[in-house]
Motif scaffolding. Structure first.
Motif, PDB file in Angstrom:
ATOM      1  N   LEU A 199      36.914  48.282  38.451  1.00 22.09           N
ATOM      2  CA  LEU A 199      37.918  47.586  37.638  1.00 22.09           C
ATOM      3  C   LEU A 199      39.005  48.528  37.135  1.00 22.09           C
ATOM      4  O   LEU A 199      40.060  48.070  36.672  1.00 22.09           O
ATOM      5  CB  LEU A 199      37.241  46.889  36.454  1.00 22.09           C
ATOM      6  CG  LEU A 199      36.407  45.653  36.808  1.00 22.09           C
ATOM      7  CD1 LEU A 199      35.694  45.115  35.575  1.00 22.09           C
ATOM      8  CD2 LEU A 199      37.285  44.571  37.436  1.00 22.09           C
ATOM      9  N   GLU A 200      38.775  49.825  37.226  1.00 22.18           N
ATOM     10  CA  GLU A 200      39.797  50.807  36.854  1.00 22.18           C
ATOM     11  C   GLU A 200      40.845  50.988  37.953  1.00 22.18           C
ATOM     12  O   GLU A 200      41.874  51.631  37.732  1.00 22.18           O
ATOM     13  CB  GLU A 200      39.145  52.156  36.557  1.00 22.18           C
ATOM     14  CG  GLU A 200      38.209  52.134  35.352  1.00 22.18           C
ATOM     15  CD  GLU A 200      37.397  53.409  35.227  1.00 22.18           C
ATOM     16  OE1 GLU A 200      37.437  54.246  36.164  1.00 22.18           O
ATOM     17  OE2 GLU A 200      36.702  53.561  34.206  1.00 22.18           O
ATOM     18  N   LYS A 201      40.584  50.428  39.123  1.00 25.94           N
ATOM     19  CA  LYS A 201      41.467  50.615  40.264  1.00 25.94           C
ATOM     20  C   LYS A 201      42.430  49.447  40.410  1.00 25.94           C
ATOM     21  O   LYS A 201      42.131  48.316  40.014  1.00 25.94           O
ATOM     22  CB  LYS A 201      40.640  50.789  41.546  1.00 25.94           C
ATOM     23  CG  LYS A 201      39.736  52.020  41.484  1.00 25.94           C
ATOM     24  CD  LYS A 201      39.028  52.270  42.777  1.00 25.94           C
ATOM     25  CE  LYS A 201      38.202  53.554  42.685  1.00 25.94           C
ATOM     26  NZ  LYS A 201      39.029  54.750  42.426  1.00 25.94           N
ATOM     27  N   ASP A 202      43.587  49.726  40.988  1.00 24.21           N
ATOM     28  CA  ASP A 202      44.610  48.698  41.188  1.00 24.21           C
ATOM     29  C   ASP A 202      44.239  47.816  42.376  1.00 24.21           C
ATOM     30  O   ASP A 202      43.654  48.268  43.365  1.00 24.21           O
ATOM     31  CB  ASP A 202      45.972  49.345  41.453  1.00 24.21           C
ATOM     32  CG  ASP A 202      46.490  50.130  40.256  1.00 24.21           C
ATOM     33  OD1 ASP A 202      46.159  49.754  39.112  1.00 24.21           O
ATOM     34  OD2 ASP A 202      47.214  51.124  40.472  1.00 24.21           O
ATOM     35  N   ASN A 203      44.612  46.554  42.260  1.00 32.33           N
ATOM     36  CA  ASN A 203      44.511  45.605  43.379  1.00 32.33           C
ATOM     37  C   ASN A 203      43.086  45.432  43.899  1.00 32.33           C
ATOM     38  O   ASN A 203      42.866  45.258  45.101  1.00 32.33           O
ATOM     39  CB  ASN A 203      45.431  46.042  44.528  1.00 32.33           C
ATOM     40  CG  ASN A 203      46.883  46.153  44.099  1.00 32.33           C
ATOM     41  OD1 ASN A 203      47.397  45.267  43.409  1.00 32.33           O
ATOM     42  ND2 ASN A 203      47.535  47.239  44.472  1.00 32.33           N
ATOM     43  N   VAL A 204      42.119  45.492  42.989  1.00 34.55           N
ATOM     44  CA  VAL A 204      40.735  45.240  43.349  1.00 34.55           C
ATOM     45  C   VAL A 204      40.221  44.064  42.530  1.00 34.55           C
ATOM     46  O   VAL A 204      40.351  44.042  41.305  1.00 34.55           O
ATOM     47  CB  VAL A 204      39.842  46.473  43.088  1.00 34.55           C
ATOM     48  CG1 VAL A 204      38.362  46.119  43.263  1.00 34.55           C
ATOM     49  CG2 VAL A 204      40.205  47.615  44.033  1.00 34.55           C
ATOM     50  N   SER A 205      39.666  43.076  43.213  1.00 31.01           N
ATOM     51  CA  SER A 205      38.971  41.994  42.529  1.00 31.01           C
ATOM     52  C   SER A 205      37.511  42.034  42.947  1.00 31.01           C
ATOM     53  O   SER A 205      37.161  42.562  44.008  1.00 31.01           O
ATOM     54  CB  SER A 205      39.580  40.626  42.874  1.00 31.01           C
ATOM     55  OG  SER A 205      39.466  40.364  44.262  1.00 31.01           O
ATOM     56  N   ILE A 206      36.657  41.478  42.110  1.00 31.79           N
ATOM     57  CA  ILE A 206      35.216  41.591  42.321  1.00 31.79           C
ATOM     58  C   ILE A 206      34.570  40.224  42.327  1.00 31.79           C
ATOM     59  O   ILE A 206      34.846  39.381  41.466  1.00 31.79           O
ATOM     60  CB  ILE A 206      34.582  42.475  41.229  1.00 31.79           C
ATOM     61  CG1 ILE A 206      35.076  43.916  41.384  1.00 31.79           C
ATOM     62  CG2 ILE A 206      33.057  42.423  41.305  1.00 31.79           C
ATOM     63  CD1 ILE A 206      34.669  44.831  40.261  1.00 31.79           C
ATOM     64  N   GLN A 207      33.732  40.015  43.312  1.00 30.06           N
ATOM     65  CA  GLN A 207      32.899  38.824  43.394  1.00 30.06           C
ATOM     66  C   GLN A 207      31.459  39.295  43.214  1.00 30.06           C
ATOM     67  O   GLN A 207      30.963  40.115  43.993  1.00 30.06           O
ATOM     68  CB  GLN A 207      33.069  38.163  44.763  1.00 30.06           C
ATOM     69  CG  GLN A 207      32.358  36.838  44.898  1.00 30.06           C
ATOM     70  CD  GLN A 207      33.312  35.710  45.186  1.00 30.06           C
ATOM     71  OE1 GLN A 207      34.198  35.452  44.389  1.00 30.06           O
ATOM     72  NE2 GLN A 207      33.137  35.055  46.312  1.00 30.06           N
ATOM     73  N   GLY A 208      30.787  38.816  42.176  1.00 25.63           N
ATOM     74  CA  GLY A 208      29.445  39.281  41.888  1.00 25.63           C
ATOM     75  C   GLY A 208      28.401  38.213  42.141  1.00 25.63           C
ATOM     76  O   GLY A 208      28.622  37.037  41.840  1.00 25.63           O
ATOM     77  N   LEU A 209      27.266  38.619  42.698  1.00 25.96           N
ATOM     78  CA  LEU A 209      26.137  37.720  42.890  1.00 25.96           C
ATOM     79  C   LEU A 209      25.027  38.125  41.934  1.00 25.96           C
ATOM     80  O   LEU A 209      24.631  39.293  41.886  1.00 25.96           O
ATOM     81  CB  LEU A 209      25.611  37.804  44.330  1.00 25.96           C
ATOM     82  CG  LEU A 209      24.361  36.970  44.643  1.00 25.96           C
ATOM     83  CD1 LEU A 209      24.678  35.475  44.588  1.00 25.96           C
ATOM     84  CD2 LEU A 209      23.791  37.347  46.008  1.00 25.96           C
ATOM     85  N   CYS A 210      24.532  37.165  41.156  1.00 23.53           N
ATOM     86  CA  CYS A 210      23.467  37.479  40.194  1.00 23.53           C
ATOM     87  C   CYS A 210      22.726  36.207  39.814  1.00 23.53           C
ATOM     88  O   CYS A 210      23.245  35.102  39.949  1.00 23.53           O
ATOM     89  CB  CYS A 210      24.042  38.146  38.943  1.00 23.53           C
ATOM     90  SG  CYS A 210      25.291  37.185  38.078  1.00 23.53           S
TER      91      CYS A 210
END
Length: 308
Positions: free
Chosen positions: A21-32
């Motif tokens: 999340l500290e990086k530019d142009n990164v989105s995260i999809q999480g499985l939990c």
């Protein structure tokens, strides 16, 4: 770049998410299974989308994988989860043309082991071989030595905080390799955003033997330590197999000994070449830097803590 993190609520998944999340142009999809285990600042981030489901829920896994550029597995569990659970992820990545899959590997260079030698790493050997059969997804394997926090844990049994005693097998001059959880997550985040990073990558915080580790402890904390030898490597080998043979269900009585044996016999050491120079912005902690972050009495519990 959309990054899928399976097992995002675990310690390593949490740390990895923080660094991504500290990086530019990164989105995260999480499985939990339980999104509430993540802190509110991650759950509410506009860059994070969470898919609720377990490792064997094919519908949830397929929804999770859909649209990702890379998927990272942060599972930690039994062989069924580590092999069959990853197979579900890999199959969906292959079918949906996810270009890279970062396997749940990290500790020790298992690529130098034969099946059955260090049994907890057998799933990683199986998963690596399975990835090599796939056409649309490339395997990525990040190896970091041992997690430094675990070496101080009661689980590993090398350090007694009450008496400041370091107990060891072997001669005491065998090198042990370690990287902190946080530095391992930093390296993994760099690998993830590096679209050219595939195959086996090896990163290392520090290489030191138990005597050097004890001297560093004395330097950092100003406390005298005692070194206590259990026995030779051959005696360790016999002891760990005897324990497993006599009571195979009591896995935690002997599994740490198997890890320790294959750490100090030289077989799972990283190298001869490591890949730290690939990401020169990361300066991993050595043992002195690691200890400086913790009070001496906190060391045994450091493997449970989340600290950047």
């Amino acid at each position: 770049m959309k990054v899928g993190i399976a097992g995002i609520t675990g310690k390593f998944g949490h740390l990895l998410t923080t660094h991504l999340l500290e990086k530019d142009n990164v989105s995260i999809q999480g499985l939990c299974r339980d999104p509430s285990k993540l802190p509110e600042e991650i759950r509410s981030s506009p860059s994070v989308n969470l898919v609720k489901g377990d490792a064997f829920d094919d519908t949830a896994v397929r929804s999770f994988v859909q649209g990702c550029d890379v998927v990272v597995c942060c599972y930690l569990g039994d062989n069924k989860l580590m092999i069959d659970g990853q197979t579900v992820l890999i199959d969906n990545c292959d079918e949906l043309h996810v270009s890279r899959y970062v396997a749940s590997d990290w500790s020790l260079d298992y690529t130098k082991l034969e099946l059955g030698q260090l049994f907890p790493k057998d799933p990683m050997i199986h998963v690596k071989s399975y990835l090599e059969t796939k056409k649309n997804v490339s395997g990525v394997h990040v190896l970091i030595g041992a997690f430094m926090e675990v070496i101080f844990s009661p689980y590993f049994g090398l350090f007694d905080p009450k008496t400041n005693t370091f107990r060891y097998w072997g001669e005491g001059d065998e090198p042990m390799e370690g990287t902190t959880y946080d530095d391992a997550a930093k390296f993994t985040a760099e690998v993830i955003v590096d679209r050219n990073a595939t195959g086996v990558l090896r990163f290392l915080g520090v290489r030191a033997n138990i005597r050097e580790l004890a001297r560093t402890f004395e330097k950092v904390y100003g406390k005298s330590v005692t070194l206590e030898r259990y026995g030779s490597r051959d005696e360790l080998y016999k002891h760990m197999h005897d324990l497993r043979s006599k009571n195979p269900q009591d896995i935690f009585s002997y599994m740490p000994l198997f890890y320790y044996y294959y750490m100090i016999n030289g077989q799972t050491l990283l190298g001869p070449n490591i890949d730290n120079a690939r990401y020169p912005n990361i300066h991993p902690l050595d043992w002195e830097g690691f200890m400086a972050k913790w009070a001496a009495e906190e060391l045994p519990a450091s493997y449970n803590a989340l600290r950047n």
